[in-house]
Design an enzyme around this catalytic site. Structure first.
Site, PDB file in Angstrom:
ATOM      1  N   SER A   1      -6.217   1.023  -4.865  1.00  0.00           N
ATOM      2  CA  SER A   1      -5.742   2.398  -4.634  1.00  0.00           C
ATOM      3  C   SER A   1      -6.806   3.461  -4.835  1.00  0.00           C
ATOM      4  CB  SER A   1      -4.567   2.711  -5.559  1.00  0.00           C
ATOM      5  OG  SER A   1      -3.440   1.987  -5.164  1.00  0.00           O
TER       6      SER A   1
ATOM      7  N   LYS B   1      -7.661   5.470  -1.915  1.00  0.00           N
ATOM      8  CA  LYS B   1      -6.849   6.615  -1.470  1.00  0.00           C
ATOM      9  C   LYS B   1      -7.594   7.940  -1.635  1.00  0.00           C
ATOM     10  CE  LYS B   1      -2.607   4.123  -2.492  1.00  0.00           C
ATOM     11  NZ  LYS B   1      -1.632   3.739  -3.517  1.00  0.00           N
TER      12      LYS B   1
ATOM     13  N   TYR C   1      -4.921   0.232   6.547  1.00  0.00           N
ATOM     14  CA  TYR C   1      -4.586   0.521   5.150  1.00  0.00           C
ATOM     15  C   TYR C   1      -4.941  -0.663   4.243  1.00  0.00           C
ATOM     16  CZ  TYR C   1      -1.821   1.451   0.974  1.00  0.00           C
ATOM     17  OH  TYR C   1      -1.428   1.628  -0.323  1.00  0.00           O
TER      18      TYR C   1
ATOM     19  N   TYR D   1       0.091   7.035 -10.856  1.00  0.00           N
ATOM     20  CA  TYR D   1       1.484   6.694 -10.599  1.00  0.00           C
ATOM     21  C   TYR D   1       2.394   7.384 -11.608  1.00  0.00           C
ATOM     22  CZ  TYR D   1      -1.156   3.117  -8.124  1.00  0.00           C
ATOM     23  OH  TYR D   1      -2.053   2.474  -7.340  1.00  0.00           O
TER      24      TYR D   1
ATOM     25  N   VAL E   1      -4.911  -1.160  -8.780  1.00  0.00           N
ATOM     26  CA  VAL E   1      -4.393  -2.362  -9.445  1.00  0.00           C
ATOM     27  C   VAL E   1      -5.430  -3.476  -9.550  1.00  0.00           C
ATOM     28  CG1 VAL E   1      -1.939  -1.985  -8.956  1.00  0.00           C
ATOM     29  CG2 VAL E   1      -3.349  -3.254  -7.314  1.00  0.00           C
TER      30      VAL E   1
END
Lengths: 305, 305, 305, 305
Positions: free
Chosen positions: A63, A66, A189, A241, A259
């Site tokens: 992530s 992102k 992605y 998160y 992660v």
């Protein structure tokens, strides 16, 4: 301040925490890591570097990617993008469909999966079949290192176990918030999530966010200063998160976790930091990594607050 | 930088925004204000002051009081309090019962109503029937101004229209997260919300959060430095209800708003700012106030990011 | 069919189930029961009676009272009431605030707590301070037994532990769906829940629902036929909280349960049945009672389907 | 009772309602219908038939197909199936992901989309690539009419606009509640929804549910009596999405609607009824169809309550 010394202290103090938490198990490929590994890199805007542990060993950035795709999208868009993805904390786990359903397919922010998928979709509208290459080049340029690539095994594993993300993208497609074919968005992605980088590379790659949007290695303006600040703000409020508030509370720096076990953090105007340790807490953030960053701001007083 | 000049510019530029939004209508007493009013005060840690507009006129501080009660509770508690109220953004409107029900009566953070009610309850366990006096004295000491008091008409109006808050407290009581009589907690809570202060007073009262926990007027340490930082962090991630991310994104400073039309913001190590304008946006935050703070960080570059 | 024989068979077959489940523990007064007790009464519209077990011993009717108050409200209202309380299954536990919040204070149906509280509020608008007397007389008339009354100890215990219901009523009051003082509504509501009746009395009291709205004992028309059918329909779709579908699926009769351990069921045009056993399943319905009714429809084929 | 006369009366009284509501617009192929069309068929277990309107004209059965697949699945499974799909009303619109997320991928009942998809998946585990043929034969046998088939244009339109259902199936796959390839499940599911039948055919096909599970045309036992009752129960509590309670309340018969404009209803032990009118109310059920069935039970007193 002697940052190398700070890192040495952290290395000692972190030891009891390296066996806490569990390595991500939702895709098999992520489990093939040295479970108690630890690395940490600090690089300041004058390009001084401080490292500890396995700081040259690449791991799956997941992530953290992102941040790069959102920066690339912000280069090209602003208001149009804000209509399709918000900038509020989600108050829900990273892959929640509940929020999406109540808010008509508009994800809360670009750092939850749904928001990152919309962001990637917006890039595909621009770069078509070359989108992943553009993303990769953006990262390579930011790091000034063109060896960076993605891990094909992790990518295939993501594709195979990506049902939750397929649920998210189809949900958003039903609300017409995905403009391209869902397959092509998901391929891109999952590739971006499968990129491998070391803590050294990641710390370098994020320096532009500590330096008014300018890459201090190449002096290239990657995004304007105002947008750089906004990315930092988003990392602070949404970067971890459903534990973003806790990270802000305990560490006090903009940061983004993956992660794969990595976390990057920004000290505005000063430095970028990357820490790696693959065991995760229940919120999906590196257990020892979070602790190490908390020790870092306690020792240095470098919280933004 | 000439902050007085900055304020004069903001005053000009804010004019078109003063008629946007609506004054809070959930209690009649809050509607009796000059609807297009505007005031802004900057006070730095060296006690230089800059003001514009009706900066000496008291208004209802409402939810800004939550910062004071949380600070007072943190003086006395830490871990015990964290079990009863979290520090995550809520991702929901300020008075949502949904989150409370799913999370067993533990509010997300001390700056939503439920969290502030738990905080007040924790103070009643300490100060019993004198709790409101302790809260008021804390505020008076922080401001170094003992004329501050609460508005009886607003208080009565709150009591009369407080059904939503009664729903919240009874819900938490059913989960045993309220330890005292609900009536006595609500009385104290509504009194603290009904306190009247001017932008000058509010800016002064918050200086300790910009100054390592120390009130620069009296040199009194109100809370320790680490806790001061954490309050700032909470204001950034949770200070504006469901628009906290947007405030962080656009203003880039820790802040707390109240439905009376006030917003306070902190520039760590530098200053406290208070702005007032009673018309609210759809999230319950001052419309022109938010805009004024955005202009302020644009003009001064004083965002924490 | 020999119903007495059916009851004897059920009594035998139910034995292994009488120790399953737990007696309601949310108010202490409800725990003072013989935990493995069992009673069952069948009374048909020709007033033939069949009983087994402790069928003359009164127990706390709790939510079964909601059938009576809704019938009494339907005597007086129809469309006005439907705007304030729906007739859809809730899909949520019996005391959920989530649904209420999303649906602006209008409860899903009159058989969840919130809906029953609105129903009682509508009666107070009619009968003022005599409301509980009217409710009690309605029940006494339906049963043709004027000895029925409420249990003061249970009532006091309800009042003391009623925070969840206080949350519900204040929530609805904030949406203006409660017209009278919350205190007076809650007093009446808790009194109706605290009424004590035996299985014999309850079976008698419900005969009008099996008999076109006419009490077959007194030949009094308590409500019109169409409304009687609708109450039966509501009992089928909403009578067992979040296990209503399961009860319809397994038993196939309109029914209403209470956490005191009672369940009433209607065989339209034929009979009313009441069963009692105080241990509850996880949905708050009598464990052995549900099982006994399932045995009853299996043995007699009297399901409405 | 003269049912033909009842139908004639309904035809007159329904006229003012035929222009209310809107034809389903989520797939273009469904819009190509005569918008004010109306047909109604009653067939009793002795095979007497009564019809009105365009009762031989096929229309898209859509969700009515869920009754057939669930019956076919119940032929083969029982407890195993109940672990994968519940039998409670959902309290949410027909395609809600919220419930699925909170309940770990187990849909509330087989008559919402998610539940029907799981049911189809369970059939694919049995019948592999022949699943759709088995479903179609089941329907043809129940109707005793082997001309029934699916509409390829509607099927393609479903496939093209099926993102919401793809979200549902991927969500359930992520919880491991889908055992086969999502593509093959969706193909079969969309085919079954695209079957065309007239009101005559549909009324015939459902007679087994009014006749202890036995098809009265062929005397074939399609499912056992107990399972037939349970399907009726499910139709009553869950057959009309989020308006199931209202249908039970106003019509008082087990029924299942489809967005094509059809509704089937069962009078246990007596007859099956099918009504068609393509304009839908806000819950996705035929506007005039619901009204016609309400008139039917008012006139005949054939409610199960």
């Amino acid at each position: 301040m002697n940052y190398q010394e700070v890192l040495e202290e952290i290395k000692e103090e972190i030891k009891p925490h390296l066996k806490k938490g569990e390595v991500a198990n939702y895709i098999p490929a992520l489990q093939k890591v040295k479970k108690n590994d630890f690395a940490m890199s600090i690089i300041d805007v004058d390009l001084n570097e401080y490292h500890i542990g396995s700081h040259k060993k690449p791991f799956s950035i997941q992530s953290i990617s992102k941040v790069f795709t959102f920066a690339l999208a912000l280069q090209n868009y602003s208001k149009e993008l804000y209509k399709r993805v918000g900038h509020e904390p989600s108050g829900d786990p990273f892959n929640s469909l509940v929020q999406l359903e109540y808010e008509n397919g508009v994800p809360r922010n670009p750092f939850i999966n749904a928001g990152a998928i919309v962001t990637t979709d917006s890039l595909i509208s621009l770069y078509k079949e070359n989108t992943f290459d553009y993303i990769l080049h953006f990262i390579q340029d930011a790091t000034n290192d063109h060896s960076i690539t993605y891990n094909k095994e992790v990518f295939k594993s993501e594709l195979k176990h990506g049902h939750r993300n397929l649920a998210l993208i189809n949900m958003m497609k039903s609300f017409k918030n995905i403009k391209n074919f869902t397959d092509s968005v998901m391929q891109t992605y999952f590739k971006q999530c499968s990129i491998d980088m070391s803590t050294t590379q990641l710390a370098k790659s994020m320096l532009f966010l500590a330096n008014h949007g300018v890459n201090p290695i190449t002096n290239e303006q990657l995004i304007n200063e105002s947008k750089a600040k906004r990315i930092n703000s988003l990392m602070l409020t949404c970067g971890h998160y459903d534990a973003s508030g806790d990270f802000a509370y305990r560490v006090g720096l903009p940061g983004k976790s993956g992660v794969g076990g990595g976390i990057v953090a920004i000290v505005p105007k000063k430095m970028a930091i990357c820490v790696y340790s693959p065991r995760l807490n229940k919120f999906g953030n590196s257990y020892a990594g979070t602790k190490a960053l908390e020790l870092f701001t306690d020792k240095t007083g470098l919280s933004i607050f």
